[in-house]
Structure formats: structure tokens, C-alpha cells
Write a protein that holds these residues in place. Structure first.
Motif, PDB file in Angstrom:
ATOM      1  N   ALA A   1       0.848  -1.200   0.000  1.00 51.84           N
ATOM      2  CA  ALA A   1       0.000   0.000   0.000  1.00 51.84           C
ATOM      3  C   ALA A   1       0.879   1.245   0.000  1.00 51.84           C
ATOM      4  CB  ALA A   1      -0.930  -0.010   1.207  1.00 51.84           C
ATOM      5  N   THR A   2       1.897   1.226  -0.843  1.00 56.66           N
ATOM      6  CA  THR A   2       2.902   2.290  -0.839  1.00 56.66           C
ATOM      7  C   THR A   2       2.595   3.420  -1.819  1.00 56.66           C
ATOM      8  OG1 THR A   2       4.261   0.994  -2.379  1.00 56.66           O
ATOM      9  CG2 THR A   2       4.732   0.762  -0.033  1.00 56.66           C
ATOM     10  N   GLY A   3       1.412   3.405  -2.420  1.00 58.12           N
ATOM     11  CA  GLY A   3       0.993   4.528  -3.248  1.00 58.12           C
ATOM     12  C   GLY A   3       1.869   4.747  -4.460  1.00 58.12           C
ATOM     13  N   ALA A   4       2.476   5.932  -4.530  1.00 55.72           N
ATOM     14  CA  ALA A   4       3.320   6.275  -5.678  1.00 55.72           C
ATOM     15  C   ALA A   4       4.547   5.385  -5.788  1.00 55.72           C
ATOM     16  CB  ALA A   4       3.732   7.747  -5.578  1.00 55.72           C
ATOM     17  N   TRP A   5       4.909   4.707  -4.696  1.00 51.15           N
ATOM     18  CA  TRP A   5       6.077   3.827  -4.673  1.00 51.15           C
ATOM     19  C   TRP A   5       5.713   2.379  -5.029  1.00 51.15           C
ATOM     20  CZ3 TRP A   5       5.046   7.843  -1.534  1.00 51.15           C
ATOM     21  CH2 TRP A   5       6.035   8.788  -1.286  1.00 51.15           C
ATOM     22  N   ALA A   6       4.453   2.122  -5.353  1.00 50.65           N
ATOM     23  CA  ALA A   6       3.957   0.746  -5.476  1.00 50.65           C
ATOM     24  C   ALA A   6       4.699  -0.079  -6.520  1.00 50.65           C
ATOM     25  CB  ALA A   6       2.463   0.758  -5.782  1.00 50.65           C
ATOM     26  N   ASP A   7       5.038   0.517  -7.654  1.00 49.96           N
ATOM     27  CA  ASP A   7       5.717  -0.244  -8.706  1.00 49.96           C
ATOM     28  C   ASP A   7       7.063  -0.789  -8.242  1.00 49.96           C
ATOM     29  OD1 ASP A   7       3.811  -0.145 -10.693  1.00 49.96           O
ATOM     30  OD2 ASP A   7       4.616   1.656 -11.640  1.00 49.96           O
ATOM     31  N   LYS A   8       7.758  -0.017  -7.419  1.00 47.76           N
ATOM     32  CA  LYS A   8       9.095  -0.431  -6.970  1.00 47.76           C
ATOM     33  C   LYS A   8       9.042  -1.755  -6.229  1.00 47.76           C
ATOM     34  CE  LYS A   8      13.141   1.243  -4.423  1.00 47.76           C
ATOM     35  NZ  LYS A   8      13.721   2.362  -3.632  1.00 47.76           N
ATOM     36  N   LEU A   9       8.077  -1.908  -5.332  1.00 43.66           N
ATOM     37  CA  LEU A   9       7.950  -3.158  -4.586  1.00 43.66           C
ATOM     38  C   LEU A   9       7.333  -4.245  -5.460  1.00 43.66           C
ATOM     39  CD1 LEU A   9       8.464  -4.260  -1.706  1.00 43.66           C
ATOM     40  CD2 LEU A   9       6.076  -3.737  -1.185  1.00 43.66           C
ATOM     41  N   ARG A  10       6.344  -3.883  -6.232  1.00 38.65           N
ATOM     42  CA  ARG A  10       5.672  -4.871  -7.097  1.00 38.65           C
ATOM     43  C   ARG A  10       6.625  -5.453  -8.129  1.00 38.65           C
ATOM     44  NH1 ARG A  10       1.790  -3.917 -11.835  1.00 38.65           N
ATOM     45  NH2 ARG A  10       0.745  -5.940 -12.048  1.00 38.65           N
ATOM     46  N   ASN A  11       7.604  -4.667  -8.544  1.00 42.45           N
ATOM     47  CA  ASN A  11       8.546  -5.146  -9.558  1.00 42.45           C
ATOM     48  C   ASN A  11       9.451  -6.261  -9.060  1.00 42.45           C
ATOM     49  OD1 ASN A  11       9.058  -1.958 -11.311  1.00 42.45           O
ATOM     50  ND2 ASN A  11       7.438  -3.491 -11.472  1.00 42.45           N
ATOM     51  N   GLU A  12       9.399  -6.580  -7.768  1.00 48.90           N
ATOM     52  CA  GLU A  12      10.106  -7.757  -7.271  1.00 48.90           C
ATOM     53  C   GLU A  12       9.361  -9.041  -7.622  1.00 48.90           C
ATOM     54  OE1 GLU A  12      11.733  -7.802  -3.342  1.00 48.90           O
ATOM     55  OE2 GLU A  12      11.740  -5.620  -3.182  1.00 48.90           O
ATOM     56  N   VAL A  13       8.106  -8.872  -8.085  1.00 47.02           N
ATOM     57  CA  VAL A  13       7.285 -10.029  -8.455  1.00 47.02           C
ATOM     58  C   VAL A  13       6.986 -10.038  -9.949  1.00 47.02           C
ATOM     59  CG1 VAL A  13       5.049 -11.172  -8.081  1.00 47.02           C
ATOM     60  CG2 VAL A  13       6.251 -10.110  -6.160  1.00 47.02           C
ATOM     61  N   VAL A  14       6.636  -8.896 -10.503  1.00 46.73           N
ATOM     62  CA  VAL A  14       6.350  -8.785 -11.941  1.00 46.73           C
ATOM     63  C   VAL A  14       7.049  -7.548 -12.492  1.00 46.73           C
ATOM     64  CG1 VAL A  14       4.116  -9.941 -11.792  1.00 46.73           C
ATOM     65  CG2 VAL A  14       4.243  -7.460 -11.547  1.00 46.73           C
ATOM     66  N   THR A  15       7.294  -7.536 -13.787  1.00 49.56           N
ATOM     67  CA  THR A  15       7.928  -6.382 -14.431  1.00 49.56           C
ATOM     68  C   THR A  15       6.867  -5.597 -15.171  1.00 49.56           C
ATOM     69  OG1 THR A  15       9.956  -7.654 -14.718  1.00 49.56           O
ATOM     70  CG2 THR A  15       9.735  -5.651 -16.030  1.00 49.56           C
ATOM     71  N   GLU A  16       6.438  -4.522 -14.566  1.00 47.49           N
ATOM     72  CA  GLU A  16       5.403  -3.686 -15.163  1.00 47.49           C
ATOM     73  C   GLU A  16       5.397  -2.340 -14.461  1.00 47.49           C
ATOM     74  OE1 GLU A  16       0.792  -4.333 -16.517  1.00 47.49           O
ATOM     75  OE2 GLU A  16       1.267  -4.730 -14.419  1.00 47.49           O
ATOM     76  N   GLN A  17       5.222  -1.270 -15.226  1.00 51.62           N
ATOM     77  CA  GLN A  17       5.104   0.069 -14.666  1.00 51.62           C
ATOM     78  C   GLN A  17       3.692   0.569 -14.926  1.00 51.62           C
ATOM     79  OE1 GLN A  17       7.607   1.768 -12.946  1.00 51.62           O
ATOM     80  NE2 GLN A  17       8.749  -0.149 -13.103  1.00 51.62           N
TER      81      GLN A  17
END
Length: 566
Positions: free
Chosen positions: A244-260
Motif C-alpha cells: 500500500a505504498t501509493g506512488a512507490w507501489a511499482d518499486k515493490l511490485r517489480n520484485e514479483v512482476v515487471t510492469e510500470q
């Protein structure tokens, strides 16, 4: 669960809690939480509350302070979003309006209804007919009837000084304002009261994955507070992690999938004294440069002008700040419409800028920033659930959807449906009414006591009973008092001076020279409640003044001393 006792609902002491986390991270005494929430803004707070409502063990960690990001730098509005209905997004508008009405009923004193006047000018689109149609639908979706038309003389009477050239009148409707960071603290307080745990200044350094399946099974964390052992990494285990990191969400999510997918958009605001630009209701003006709506509205005894809407290119780990371009843009709309005041940068008390996490429908972010939709998005991938986007107003709905998405890792689908129905009907706040919390006559007026209950819930009477009468005196032109400062310092996980003055209270934004007149008194309170030495106080003062100058005042190129008039 309502706390009816005389005991305070306090945040866990960081030192004690970190010691517990160290113990929980060892193999022999490792604890597995049902849910670990990463991100201490309004969505993270909502997710934590929803997790406890479902009977789940839940921990929230935030790498900075609670509400440090977008959730303390919004436009301070709990609203349906009139422009979203104009864009055809009926579903989002209806959800937001229903949530607005719910929050108005549950949190009076924190969330307050306010009149909005949409200015109509000759040749302007939309005109009166279209606006009346939109406002009829807006009110109908909310289940109220507030809108009406004000002619030129009525509008000028409401807003003295408003330029009448080309003015055709205004369309009136209502929305709501809020102290956004206090909203976060209230939701966290409710969660802690229900048995959840939350800690600030703890960074998630990486996700922990099952080496065989690559499913997320926890998170590695690091103490991010002053004087923390920089090399110590703790491993915490959970059935699911919610991002639930808001604007930072992609950074953490990118440890699982590659998508912006998250497009960070910056919105900046000016704060001026009420005497400098006196308004008692919100005014909506279309900027002549790009026809975007800009608001001028009262908030906490001051006047706010905002907002902008442009791509944020700076490092997200640094605080957002206003640019010269944004400053000129906001001053232009004020001075075009209130020519007699001619406001300049010398009149500005403070500025603040937030970064909205907008889910872009265009993966190349080519769409005009202000045209992007404000829907939230939920992704559930290998034990990581990411919730981002959306509006401050709809945080509860976002939290419900995030927990629904997490349930396959937690329980059965049948139970999930039952819990979803219960959550839809549940309350966000559980505090007693102001008359119950203050049953006898009190030296303070009922409106101010209601404000205190709105911001602190059942803790409100304790704030006044555990302080001197002198500390309940209102500070300058604000509704804040030193008793609130003492309470926050002792009970609300204040680590830095800026936590207190920019988020637990808003004194750093509202009081001249960023609260300089309060420093001597605050130094004493910090020493009494947290044991700060003179050296520690001076270090914090230096840090705070640097933050104010760089991020909460004018662009550094102007290099001016903060405004000394209120």
C-alpha cells in the motif's frame, strides 16, 4: 470495539516493539502474521483496519512517518470529484459520494461539509445549464439536494473582491474538507485499539520468497530511525504481504512482476493568511491558461490555493516540493480573479506538494496528466497484493478490495463473501459522541470539543485532563493547542519534530515562520515526555528548519525568509 476506559489508546513504543520484532525474526521464535501491510498512508491504514475487522493478525510498517507521503499533502478534500462525473466516470463518483456521506456522519469534527461555488463566466464551458445538470446528478448520487444558482451580485457578496468582469454568477454545491494526516492517525488508532500493530521509520528492504515456488512469504525490514544500527536486517514472515505504498507501489511490485503502471503526478498548493485572501467557502475557478479547475478555500484558519497536476520527475524518496512554474501558475489564477489583492510570494506562509499515485491507462504515460482517471487498482500476484491509485475519499473501499484479493492465501471463498458483506456495512470510527465523552459543562465550546473528538476519538477527554489550562489555549489563528502537541509527543509515535508540526498537527503550515514562536515551549515538552537533551533538540530544530525551507516554502531560487504575517 470501543475503548470506554480512562486508559489512552497509544501507539506502541518503538524501542520495545523493535525488540519484539527482533525476537519474532529469529528461527526459534519466529512469528507468522496473517497480513503485513507496507505503507502508512490512508490506504495502508485502511487495510490494517480491515484486516483486524476480519480477525486477522496484522502489522503495518512505514519507512518514513505515518502519512508522510501523499496522505498529508492532499487538497484536504473528502469529495465525490465533480470533474470525474463530467468525464463520464459515474461509478467512481457514486462510490466517492456515498463514502463522503458515510464519513461525514461518522467523523464530525474531522470531516466537515463546506459550500463550493463554481464560477461561471461569459463564453466559459461548461455553462450554467450543463453545470446545473451535473450538480443535479451529483446530488442525486449522494442522496442529498444542496445545489443552486447564485447570480452575480450574490456571488460578489459571498466573495468580496472577486473580479466581476465577464462574471455570470456561480453554481453552488457542497463537498467536504478534512485534516488528511489526522484522518490517517484516527484510522490507525482504531486499528491499534482493535489489536493491530503499526510502526513508523521501518523500511521494507525486500520481499521474502519461498525459494521453490517464489511465493511471497514475508518481508525483510530495517530500522530507518536516527541512530539505528544501519546493517541490521530483520526477516518477518506472513501469509500475505499487502503493498500500500501509493506512488512507490511499482518499486515493490517489480520484485514479483515487471510492469510500470503507477504514474506519479504532483499537485502543489499555496497557504496564505485568511486576512490576505479572506474566503469562507470554496471557490472553483477555471484557470485561463489550461481551463483546469483550481480551488481557493478556507482550511484551519488559513486560505489554500491549489492544485496543480503535472508529472513528478524527481526522486520519490525525497519530499515533493513546489516548482517556480507551479508557483506562478497558482498566483496567476488568484490575481486574475482577485485583482485588488495582488498576492505575491511575500504573502505566502507555506506551500505543500503531494504526489498522487495515478494508475495510467496508457503504459507510455502519454495522456495529459489532468485527463487520467482516478480509479484505484488491485493486483494479486504470488502472495503480494498491491493496492494503489484511487482517492482519499474511497480508502475504505480500496482496503476491502485489497483484503478480498488477499483471501485466497488466508481463508475460503465462502468466508470471504461473508466478510465482504460485513465490511460493507461496518463503521470506520467507533468513538462515543461528544456529549458522552464530555457529559458535564466545560470551559471550551462544543464545536471545539467536537473537533477534538473528531481528531482523537475517545482519547479526547484525556488530552484535556492530563495537561494545564494554559496548554489548552488556542495557538494564534489556528484551532490547535499545546495540549495536543503534548499528547502526540507522548502517545502518537513522534520521532522527529517535523512529525509533530507537519503531520500530528499542522502548525508548521499555518503559523508564521513555521511555528518559531512555539519552539521554546515545545523544547520543554519534548524534554519532559521523551527526555530530549538540549543537543537533541537543537539537532531536530536544524533538521526541521531545513525541511521547511526546502520542501514547504518557496522554490529555492527565491531564497526568501518565510512570511512573518498571518
Amino acid at each position: 470495539m470501543v475503548n470506554n476506559s480512562n486508559s489512552a489508546i497509544s501507539f506502541t513504543d518503538r524501542t520495545d516493539f523493535l525488540a519484539q520484532l527482533r525476537q519474532h525474526s529469529t528461527k526459534t521464535t519466529r512469528k507468522t502474521w496473517d497480513v503485513i501491510v507496507i505503507g502508512g498512508g490512508i490506504v495502508g491504514a485502511g487495510v490494517l483496519q480491515e484486516a483486524r475487522r476480519r480477525g486477522l493478525s496484522a502489522l503495518l510498517i512505514e519507512q518514513q512517518d505515518f502519512a508522510w507521503g501523499t496522505s498529508s499533502r492532499s487538497s484536504k478534500m473528502v469529495h465525490g470529484g465533480l470533474r470525474y462525473i463530467a468525464q463520464g466516470d459515474i461509478k467512481l463518483t457514486k462510490q466517492a459520494l456515498q463514502e463522503r456521506e458515510r464519513l461525514l456522519k461518522e467523523a464530525p469534527g474531522l470531516i466537515e461539509r463546506m459550500g463550493y461555488y463554481f464560477v461561471l463566466k461569459q463564453g466559459q464551458i461548461p455553462g450554467r445549464f450543463i453545470m446545473n445538470t451535473l450538480l443535479w446528478l451529483y446530488d442525486w448520487l449522494a442522496g442529498i439536494k444542496d445545489h443552486r444558482f447564485f447570480n452575480v451580485s450574490q456571488t460578489i457578496k459571498k466573495f468580496p473582491g472577486l473580479s466581476c468582469q465577464t462574471l455570470k454568477g456561480s453554481c453552488y454545491y457542497t463537498d467536504s474538507t478534512v485534516d488528511d494526516s489526522r484522518l490517517v492517525m484516527r484510522v490507525l488508532q482504531e486499528s491499534i485499539n482493535a489489536g493491530a500493530q503499526a510502526i513508523n521509520y521501518v523500511k521494507a528492504t525486500s520481499l521474502v520468497k519461498n525459494p521453490r515456488t517464489q511465493q511471497v512469504i514475508g518481508v525483510n525490514i530495517q530500522d530507518n530511525s536516527p541512530h539505528a544500527p544501519s546493517t541490521e536486517i530483520l526477516t518477518l514472515q506472513s501469509k500475505v504481504v499487502i503493498n500500500a505504498t501509493g506512488a512507490w507501489a511499482d518499486k515493490l511490485r517489480n520484485e514479483v512482476v515487471t510492469e510500470q503502471r503507477v504514474r506519479p503526478l504532483r499537485g502543489s498548493h499555496l497557504v496564505v493568511g485568511k486576512a490576505t485572501l479572506p474566503v469562507n467557502s470554496a471557490l472553483t475557478l477555471l484557470h485561463s491558461a489550461d481551463k483546469r479547475p483550481v480551488f481557493i478555500y478556507p482550511w484551519e484558519g488559513a486560505t489554500i490555493i491549489g492544485t496543480t497536476d503535472l508529472d513528478h520527475q524527481d526522486d520519490l524518496d525525497n519530499e515533493a516540493k513546489i516548482s517556480q512554474e507551479e508557483l506562478d501558475y497558482l498566483l496567476a489564477v488568484v490575481n486574475e480573479n482577485f485583482a485588488q489583492y495582488q498576492i505575491t510570494h511575500h504573502d505566502i506562509i507555506s506551500t505543500f506538494s503531494g504526489v498522487r499515485p495515478v494508475i495510467s491507462c496508457d503504459r507510455h504515460f502519454a495522456k495529459q496528466a489532468s485527463k487520467e482517471r482516478r480509479d484505484h487498482a488491485i493486483w494479486a500476484e504470488s502472495g503480494l497484493v498491491t493496492a494503489s491509485g484511487g482517492k482519499l475519499t474511497t480508502f475504505r473501499l480500496t482496503a476491502i478490495e485489497a483484503l478480498d484479493a488477499a483471501m485466497p492465501w488466508l481463508t475460503s471463498e465462502t468466508k470471504n463473501q461473508q466478510e465482504h458483506q460485513q465490511s460493507e456495512q461496518s463503521h470506520v470510527f467507533s468513538n462515543l459522541a461528544v456529549e458522552q465523552l464530555f457529559p458535564s459543562k466545560h470551559q471550551h465550546n462544543i464545536a471545539w470539543l467536537a473537533r477534538l473528538v473528531g481528531r482523537y476519538g475517545n482519547n479526547a477527554p484525556l488530552i484535556l485532563s492530563n495537561t494545564s489550562q494554559a496548554e489548552t489555549k488556542l495557538i494564534e489563528n489556528t484551532q490547535f493547542c499545546l495540549a495536543e502537541c503534548r499528547w502526540a509527543i507522548k502517545h502518537e509515535a513522534v520521532v522527529h519534530l517535523d512529525d509533530l508540526l507537519l503531520r500530528r498537527t499542522r502548525l508548521g503550515l499555518l503559523v508564521k515562520n513555521a511555528g518559531e514562536s512555539l519552539f521554546n515551549q515545545l523544547a520543554v515538552i519534548f524534554q519532559q515526555e521523551l527526555g530530549w537533551s538540549e543537543t537533541k533538540w537543537q539537532d531536530e530544530l536544524t533538521r526541521y528548519q531545513a525541511i521547511i525551507k526546502q520542501y514547504y516554502y518557496l522554490p529555492m531560487s527565491l531564497d526568501l525568509k518565510p512570511n512573518t504575517s498571518s
